[in-house]
Write an enzyme that holds these catalytic residues in place. Structure first.
Site, PDB file in Angstrom:
ATOM      1  N   GLU A 186       0.918  -1.317   0.097  1.00 31.12           N
ATOM      2  CA  GLU A 186      -0.067   0.033   0.277  1.00 31.12           C
ATOM      3  C   GLU A 186       0.870   1.382   0.045  1.00 31.12           C
ATOM      4  O   GLU A 186       1.891   1.327   0.518  1.00 31.12           O
ATOM      5  CB  GLU A 186      -1.054   0.067   1.464  1.00 31.12           C
ATOM      6  CG  GLU A 186      -1.556  -1.130   1.818  1.00 31.12           C
ATOM      7  CD  GLU A 186      -2.291  -0.887   3.219  1.00 31.12           C
ATOM      8  OE1 GLU A 186      -2.909  -1.865   3.310  1.00 31.12           O
ATOM      9  OE2 GLU A 186      -1.940   0.141   3.790  1.00 31.12           O
ATOM     10  N   CYS A 238      -1.465   1.433   8.847  1.00 30.28           N
ATOM     11  CA  CYS A 238      -0.700   0.948   7.571  1.00 30.28           C
ATOM     12  C   CYS A 238      -1.025  -0.714   7.628  1.00 30.28           C
ATOM     13  O   CYS A 238      -1.122  -1.181   8.727  1.00 30.28           O
ATOM     14  CB  CYS A 238       0.702   0.715   8.115  1.00 30.28           C
ATOM     15  SG  CYS A 238       1.259   2.202   8.875  1.00 30.28           S
TER      16      CYS A 238
HETATM   17  N1  SAH Z   1       7.978  -0.257  10.693  1.00 29.83           N
HETATM   18  C1  SAH Z   1       8.078   1.265  11.047  1.00 29.83           C
HETATM   19  C2  SAH Z   1       7.126   1.752   9.867  1.00 29.83           C
HETATM   20  C3  SAH Z   1       6.033   1.503   9.515  1.00 29.83           C
HETATM   21  S1  SAH Z   1       4.715   1.438  10.915  1.00 29.83           S
HETATM   22  C4  SAH Z   1       7.661   1.333  12.384  1.00 29.83           C
HETATM   23  O1  SAH Z   1       7.212   0.604  13.178  1.00 29.83           O
HETATM   24  O2  SAH Z   1       7.989   2.576  12.864  1.00 29.83           O
HETATM   25  C5  SAH Z   1       4.428   3.182  11.082  1.00 29.83           C
HETATM   26  C6  SAH Z   1       3.682   3.560  12.339  1.00 29.83           C
HETATM   27  O3  SAH Z   1       2.229   3.119  12.266  1.00 29.83           O
HETATM   28  C7  SAH Z   1       4.351   2.948  13.680  1.00 29.83           C
HETATM   29  O4  SAH Z   1       4.567   4.160  14.461  1.00 29.83           O
HETATM   30  C8  SAH Z   1       3.333   1.825  14.075  1.00 29.83           C
HETATM   31  O5  SAH Z   1       3.198   1.938  15.649  1.00 29.83           O
HETATM   32  C9  SAH Z   1       1.973   2.776  13.640  1.00 29.83           C
HETATM   33  N2  SAH Z   1       0.835   1.542  13.640  1.00 29.83           N
HETATM   34  C10 SAH Z   1       0.816   0.606  13.123  1.00 29.83           C
HETATM   35  N3  SAH Z   1      -0.436   0.109  13.277  1.00 29.83           N
HETATM   36  C11 SAH Z   1      -1.190   0.980  13.870  1.00 29.83           C
HETATM   37  C12 SAH Z   1      -2.511   0.845  14.310  1.00 29.83           C
HETATM   38  N4  SAH Z   1      -3.178  -0.271  14.213  1.00 29.83           N
HETATM   39  N5  SAH Z   1      -2.903   2.065  15.100  1.00 29.83           N
HETATM   40  C13 SAH Z   1      -1.968   3.125  15.312  1.00 29.83           C
HETATM   41  N6  SAH Z   1      -1.035   3.269  14.528  1.00 29.83           N
HETATM   42  C14 SAH Z   1      -0.302   1.824  14.100  1.00 29.83           C
END
Ligand code: SAH
Ligand code: SF4
Length: 341
Positions: free
Chosen positions: A91, A328
């Site tokens: 995505e 994401c």
């Molecule tokens: N792997 C990297 C970048 C991708 S995730 C990282 O973890 O930083 C990007 C952000 O989205 C991260 O801060 C993660 O905690 C957040 N995230 C993932 N799933 C989420 C959800 N269901 N609700 C809120 N934030 C979420």
């Protein structure tokens, strides 16, 4: 493997043209289509002769990804599902606000870190993205929405576990697509070996660290041990990057009810951020159908106020994107493509 045209630099284009008996100025024309206009399909490079268009089409993957679905939220956030050349899906998200346009890009198909609250890591890692695929995300987004003001590598995957290809992507964005490094943010779950390599690049990229907890015990509830590093080591590596890149960093904090949303957590987090000159960005959890829940609004507000009392700077991520697919990996996960292992 066939190279991606989107990842070619001017020198490679010149070599290609000379090797295939096309005059050198053709390389400049391709360069301009690609790096100024984000056109990756040779058939759309209008001033090239047909034999060069066809040669490029044959020798490069160009383009290799295509949009298979678009989900648009009422506030005009667009989430694009992209199918890659091998049928896998990722995505990217296009986020317009009044003032600026931001693209959120993916770095891997799936994610090996497997944070318990995140849809992207639910089925582990399928494969890394190549630089060509990440640059195609940028080009596809630009052709659709115009040139962005900001790029954030916060989509599917842990980019610093795919460091080599991410570094090529970042360097190409700056050196070939003339994108300012100060407008690019790499988000990491705190993969310390990758953070050290990122620091060694010594370019002015921004860093976001997905900390989610001010202490190791709380963090252990959210992130499996396999790729989890101690908070102190993560912050030391982040400080190294801040110095090397000459930028302050952001601590991303996904607020999950009953896990990391107490006032005690807020105070500890605020003190850490203050001591490390970091900004805090609170992300109220987007429910993905698992065991975790978003805190009530009052809890979020009290958490934010407790941070402010420590003197640290804090922002809260405003709600963007439709609720079903905002976080994401949620759109991809909802497709259940059968390709993700
Ligand atoms: N792997 C990297 C970048 C991708 S995730 C990282 O973890 O930083 C990007 C952000 O989205 C991260 O801060 C993660 O905690 C957040 N995230 C993932 N799933 C989420 C959800 N269901 N609700 C809120 N934030 C979420
Ligand atoms: Fe991977 Fe980031 Fe999701 Fe964790 S939050 S599983 S590191 S994409």
């Amino acid at each position: 493997m066939t190279p991606f045209l989107a990842a070619a630099d001017l020198q490679e284009l010149k070599t290609y043209c000379l090797d295939h008996n096309f005059p050198a100025f053709r390389a400049s024309q391709i360069d301009s289509w690609l790096h100024t206009h984000c056109v990756i399909d040779p058939q759309n490079m209008k001033n090239l002769p047909n034999d060069l268009k066809n040669a490029l089409q044959q020798d490069f993957l160009a383009p290799a990804s295509r949009i298979t679905e678009i989900s648009t939220s009422p506030d005009q956030v667009e989430k694009l599902l992209l199918e890659l050349h091998d049928g896998e899906c990722i995505e990217m998200v296009i986020i317009p606000t009044e003032k600026r346009l931001t693209f959120c890009l993916s770095t891997q198909v799936g994610c090996p870190v497997g944070c318990r609250f995140c849809a992207s890591g639910r089925n582990g890692l399928t494969r890394n993205l190549t630089a060509g695929e990440m640059l195609e995300e940028f080009c596809i987004g630009t052709l659709r929405a115009g040139r962005p003001d900001n790029l954030v590598f916060m989509g599917i995957g842990e980019g610093l576990l795919n460091f080599e290809q991410l570094a090529i992507t970042l360097n190409r964005l700056v050196d070939e697509f003339t994108f300012s490094p100060r407008r690019i943010t790499v988000s990491t779950s705190g993969y310390v070996p990758g953070m050290k390599k990122f620091a060694a690049m010594k370019r002015e990229f921004n860093l976001a660290v997905s900390l989610h907890a001010p202490d190791d015990n709380t963090r252990a509830k959210l992130i499996p041990a396999k790729l989890r590093y101690p908070v102190a080591e993560i912050l030391a590596a982040a400080d190294e990057i801040a110095i090397a890149n000459n930028r302050q960093y952001t601590l991303e904090y996904t607020l999950i009810h009953g896990i990391n949303d107490s006032i005690d957590h807020a105070v500890k987090l605020g003190k850490l951020a203050f001591a490390h000159h970091a900004k805090i960005n609170l992300i109220p959890y987007n429910e993905t159908g698992g065991e975790f829940h978003r805190p009530p609004l009052t809890v979020i507000e009290n958490f934010e106020n407790a941070i402010l009392d420590t003197g640290a700077r804090v922002t809260r991520r405003t709600e963007r994107g439709s609720s079903k697919t905002a976080a994401c990996g949620q759109l991809r996960a909802s497709k259940n493509t059968g390709n993700n292992r």
